[in-house]
Design an enzyme around this catalytic site. Structure first.
Site, mmCIF file in Angstrom:
data_model
loop_
_atom_site.group_PDB
_atom_site.id
_atom_site.type_symbol
_atom_site.label_atom_id
_atom_site.label_comp_id
_atom_site.label_asym_id
_atom_site.label_seq_id
_atom_site.Cartn_x
_atom_site.Cartn_y
_atom_site.Cartn_z
ATOM 1 N N ARG A 59 0.824 -1.217 0.000
ATOM 2 C CA ARG A 59 0.000 0.000 0.000
ATOM 3 C C ARG A 59 0.852 1.258 0.000
ATOM 4 N NH1 ARG A 59 -5.401 -1.878 2.115
ATOM 5 N NH2 ARG A 59 -6.115 0.255 2.320
ATOM 6 N N TYR A 82 0.726 4.214 -2.570
ATOM 7 C CA TYR A 82 -0.387 5.158 -2.391
ATOM 8 C C TYR A 82 -0.194 5.977 -1.122
ATOM 9 C CZ TYR A 82 -5.299 6.699 -2.062
ATOM 10 O OH TYR A 82 -6.458 7.432 -1.971
ATOM 11 N N GLU A 87 2.455 6.474 0.946
ATOM 12 C CA GLU A 87 3.627 7.350 1.009
ATOM 13 C C GLU A 87 3.577 8.414 -0.081
ATOM 14 O OE1 GLU A 87 5.182 7.407 3.598
ATOM 15 O OE2 GLU A 87 5.874 5.475 4.327
ATOM 16 N N ASN A 121 -13.206 6.908 3.544
ATOM 17 C CA ASN A 121 -13.933 6.105 2.555
ATOM 18 C C ASN A 121 -15.250 6.765 2.134
ATOM 19 O OD1 ASN A 121 -12.170 4.336 4.233
ATOM 20 N ND2 ASN A 121 -12.811 2.804 2.741
ATOM 21 N N ARG A 151 -14.582 0.411 8.862
ATOM 22 C CA ARG A 151 -14.447 1.601 8.019
ATOM 23 C C ARG A 151 -15.653 2.495 8.324
ATOM 24 N NH1 ARG A 151 -10.325 -0.742 7.334
ATOM 25 N NH2 ARG A 151 -9.123 -1.047 5.417
ATOM 26 N N ASP A 173 -3.741 -4.371 5.596
ATOM 27 C CA ASP A 173 -5.108 -3.827 5.572
ATOM 28 C C ASP A 173 -5.397 -3.171 6.930
ATOM 29 O OD1 ASP A 173 -7.716 -4.779 3.644
ATOM 30 O OD2 ASP A 173 -8.191 -3.958 5.610
ATOM 31 N N GLN A 199 -8.856 -0.591 11.643
ATOM 32 C CA GLN A 199 -9.933 0.292 12.094
ATOM 33 C C GLN A 199 -9.756 1.667 11.463
ATOM 34 O OE1 GLN A 199 -9.546 0.679 16.342
ATOM 35 N NE2 GLN A 199 -7.387 1.258 16.258
HETATM 36 P P1 NAD Z 1 -11.058 7.473 -9.134
HETATM 37 O O1 NAD Z 1 -10.085 6.413 -9.447
HETATM 38 O O2 NAD Z 1 -12.458 7.303 -9.565
HETATM 39 O O3 NAD Z 1 -10.562 8.890 -9.691
HETATM 40 C C1 NAD Z 1 -9.226 9.222 -9.901
HETATM 41 C C2 NAD Z 1 -9.120 9.916 -11.251
HETATM 42 O O4 NAD Z 1 -7.760 10.310 -11.487
HETATM 43 C C3 NAD Z 1 -9.503 8.992 -12.413
HETATM 44 O O5 NAD Z 1 -10.402 9.656 -13.278
HETATM 45 C C4 NAD Z 1 -8.164 8.701 -13.100
HETATM 46 O O6 NAD Z 1 -8.300 8.397 -14.475
HETATM 47 C C5 NAD Z 1 -7.414 9.980 -12.817
HETATM 48 N N1 NAD Z 1 -5.956 9.829 -12.883
HETATM 49 C C6 NAD Z 1 -5.186 8.854 -12.330
HETATM 50 N N2 NAD Z 1 -3.896 9.069 -12.608
HETATM 51 C C7 NAD Z 1 -3.832 10.215 -13.351
HETATM 52 C C8 NAD Z 1 -2.780 10.941 -13.954
HETATM 53 N N3 NAD Z 1 -1.508 10.548 -13.846
HETATM 54 N N4 NAD Z 1 -3.082 12.060 -14.658
HETATM 55 C C9 NAD Z 1 -4.372 12.469 -14.790
HETATM 56 N N5 NAD Z 1 -5.414 11.813 -14.240
HETATM 57 C C10 NAD Z 1 -5.143 10.697 -13.537
HETATM 58 O O7 NAD Z 1 -10.994 7.703 -7.556
HETATM 59 P P2 NAD Z 1 -11.812 8.670 -6.600
HETATM 60 O O8 NAD Z 1 -12.419 7.845 -5.556
HETATM 61 O O9 NAD Z 1 -12.665 9.597 -7.387
HETATM 62 O O10 NAD Z 1 -10.626 9.481 -5.927
HETATM 63 C C11 NAD Z 1 -10.330 10.827 -6.268
HETATM 64 C C12 NAD Z 1 -9.255 11.348 -5.344
HETATM 65 O O11 NAD Z 1 -9.725 11.336 -3.995
HETATM 66 C C13 NAD Z 1 -7.963 10.533 -5.368
HETATM 67 O O12 NAD Z 1 -6.867 11.406 -5.289
HETATM 68 C C14 NAD Z 1 -8.066 9.694 -4.125
HETATM 69 O O13 NAD Z 1 -6.798 9.356 -3.632
HETATM 70 C C15 NAD Z 1 -8.828 10.605 -3.185
HETATM 71 N N6 NAD Z 1 -9.537 9.846 -2.151
HETATM 72 C C16 NAD Z 1 -10.682 9.151 -2.452
HETATM 73 C C17 NAD Z 1 -11.315 8.424 -1.449
HETATM 74 C C18 NAD Z 1 -12.585 7.649 -1.713
HETATM 75 O O14 NAD Z 1 -13.060 6.956 -0.815
HETATM 76 N N7 NAD Z 1 -13.203 7.738 -2.867
HETATM 77 C C19 NAD Z 1 -10.788 8.384 -0.150
HETATM 78 C C20 NAD Z 1 -9.603 9.075 0.097
HETATM 79 C C21 NAD Z 1 -8.999 9.825 -0.906
HETATM 80 N N1 UDP Z 2 -12.897 -5.624 1.510
HETATM 81 C C1 UDP Z 2 -13.580 -6.828 1.600
HETATM 82 N N2 UDP Z 2 -14.080 -7.375 0.467
HETATM 83 C C2 UDP Z 2 -13.970 -6.790 -0.754
HETATM 84 C C3 UDP Z 2 -13.291 -5.548 -0.851
HETATM 85 C C4 UDP Z 2 -12.756 -5.003 0.304
HETATM 86 O O1 UDP Z 2 -13.708 -7.399 2.699
HETATM 87 O O2 UDP Z 2 -14.484 -7.360 -1.734
HETATM 88 C C5 UDP Z 2 -12.370 -5.012 2.744
HETATM 89 C C6 UDP Z 2 -10.904 -4.622 2.681
HETATM 90 O O3 UDP Z 2 -10.077 -5.705 3.053
HETATM 91 C C7 UDP Z 2 -10.850 -3.484 3.684
HETATM 92 C C8 UDP Z 2 -12.221 -2.828 3.567
HETATM 93 O O4 UDP Z 2 -13.072 -3.808 2.961
HETATM 94 O O5 UDP Z 2 -10.702 -3.988 4.991
HETATM 95 C C9 UDP Z 2 -12.236 -1.566 2.740
HETATM 96 O O6 UDP Z 2 -11.620 -1.844 1.520
HETATM 97 P P1 UDP Z 2 -11.523 -0.792 0.324
HETATM 98 O O7 UDP Z 2 -10.645 -1.384 -0.715
HETATM 99 O O8 UDP Z 2 -12.889 -0.358 -0.077
HETATM 100 O O9 UDP Z 2 -10.862 0.518 0.972
HETATM 101 P P2 UDP Z 2 -9.601 0.784 1.916
HETATM 102 O O10 UDP Z 2 -9.019 -0.506 2.392
HETATM 103 O O11 UDP Z 2 -8.675 1.535 1.055
HETATM 104 O O12 UDP Z 2 -10.188 1.547 3.023
#
Ligand code: NAD
Ligand code: UDP
Ligand code: UDP
Length: 316
Positions: free
Chosen positions: A144, A147, A149, A176, A213, A276, A279
């Site tokens: 992980r 992402y 770091e 999340n 989560r 993973d 909490q």
């Molecule tokens: P997502 O994968 O749907 O969106 C990410 C977008 O970035 C995609 O459209 C992808 O094509 C684009 N992308 C990836 N690499 C690129 C690059 N090198 N140049 C240009 N575009 C690029 O994910 P998301 O859930 O919409 O996440 C958006 C942002 O929010 C991310 O930075 C993610 O780390 C952050 N984030 C999301 C969540 C969540 O739960 N959804 C939680 C924490 C942080």
């Molecule tokens: N997870 C799961 N089954 C799945 C996908 C994810 O049990 O099919 C678990 C995963 O191991 C983690 C949690 O759900 O503990 C959240 O996973 P997700 O990939 O959505 O987000 P993140 O781990 O980045 O919070």
């Protein structure tokens, strides 16, 4: 109507980015959506293409970008474990080189810039719930790390550009988030469980499902990002946690999805991925006081439009 601005959204064709594009367009702003479509899709923003204030550009943020805007939301980065681990070197480059380029851009044009950081900066947290002053517990060499770091280094760059070049920065630590336009194949837990339940397949709980989560509905998360950008004074940098503090175990989530859909799917267990987090729950005291922001949508409510979305895209 509020003052019209030109706003760049990197990662604008992704899940969160597409909702943010919509939200800022409906507030009357000009939106430039930049994406390389690695995990995002044109389908997510196709309905916006006819709007005169909307502009789309295929571009990879690891390369320099020369445009003129007032504000930048830097969301470009794959967010689900299977996608960010698919090409981990590119993931780190996207976070780090992408941040350098967007910060260099913001510096040249004196734009305000927001970073979509993540609760993953806390790693597998030993402080619960997580507060912004907790430095985290991240394995720097695990699967992980590209992402976690990468996002931590991006935060470092944001704060150094702020201190060194007086840039106006805003750092959101997003927990999340779920809702319509999550990718079907994205591998995140909410999309996986809903898709599995709709198809009548087994629900894959990793480990014993006791890990937790906290899930925020997308509209509320986007509202938090916009409040952070628009409604805080220039000296408010964050980092600020944005997430719904109601915490669920993954097993509880699986049971909720099955009950909501009346699905006959069975829960099966698969190995817990390495590192993973066990909490996760945001302390949102800062978001409440600085942004006047607190999620109201309960998981049961937010799952309904999410399920409707997946029904539609799966043709079920
Ligand atoms: P997502 O994968 O749907 O969106 C990410 C977008 O970035 C995609 O459209 C992808 O094509 C684009 N992308 C990836 N690499 C690129 C690059 N090198 N140049 C240009 N575009 C690029 O994910 P998301 O859930 O919409 O996440 C958006 C942002 O929010 C991310 O930075 C993610 O780390 C952050 N984030 C999301 C969540 C969540 O739960 N959804 C939680 C924490 C942080
Ligand atoms: N997870 C799961 N089954 C799945 C996908 C994810 O049990 O099919 C678990 C995963 O191991 C983690 C949690 O759900 O503990 C959240 O996973 P997700 O990939 O959505 O987000 P993140 O781990 O980045 O919070
Ligand atoms: N950059 C960009 N657009 C701009 C200005 C800069 O993409 O409008 C990129 C450029 O690639 C540069 C990086 O941002 O390498 C960092 O810029 P900065 O001015 O901070 O540093 P330097 O140009 O000295 O490397």
């Amino acid at each position: 109507m509020a003052e019209n601005k030109r706003i760049l959204i990197t990662g604008g064709s992704g899940f969160l980015g597409s909702h943010l594009c919509e939200r800022l367009l409906s507030a009357g702003h000009d939106v430039l959506c930049v994406d390389n479509y690695f995990t995002g899709s044109k389908e997510n923003i196709r309905h916006l293409l006819g709007q005169p204030r909307f502009e789309l550009m295929r571009h990879d943020v690891t390369f320099p970008l020369y445009v003129e805007v007032d504000e930048i939301y830097n969301l470009a980065c794959p967010a689900s474990p299977i996608h960010y681990q698919h090409d981990p070197v590119q993931t780190t480059k996207t976070s780090v080189h992408g941040a350098i380029n967007m910060l260099g851009l913001a510096k040249r044009i004196k734009a305000k810039i927001l970073q979509a950081s993540t609760s993953e900066v806390y790693g597998d947290p030993s402080v619960h719930p997580q507060t912004e002053d907790y430095w985290g517990n991240v394995n720097p060499i695990g699967p992980r790390a590209c992402y976690d770091e990468g996002k931590r280094c991006a935060e470092t760059l944001f704060f150094d550009y702020h201190r060194q070049h007086a840039l106006r920065i805003k750092v959101a630590r997003i927990f999340n988030t779920y809702g319509p336009r999550m990718a079907v194949n994205d591998g995140r837990v909410v999309s996986n469980f809903i898709v599995q339940a709709l198809r009548g397949e087994d629900i894959t709980v990793y480990g014993d499902g006791g890990q937790s989560r906290s899930f925020c509905y997308v509209d509320e998360l986007v509202d938090g990002l916009v409040r952070l950008m628009e409604n805080t004074p220039d000296d408010f940098t964050g980092p600020v946690n944005l997430g719904n503090p109601r915490e669920f175990t993954i097993l509880e989530l699986a049971e909720k999805v099955i009950a909501l859909l009346g699905s006959r799917s069975k829960i099966i267990h698969k190995p817990l991925p390495q590192d993973d987090p066990m909490q996760r729950k945001p302390d949102i005291t800062l978001a409440k006081s600085a942004l006047g922001w607190e999620p109201q949508i309960r998981l049961e409510e937010g799952l309904k439009p999410t399920v409707d979305y997946f029904r539609r895209v799966l043709g079920l």
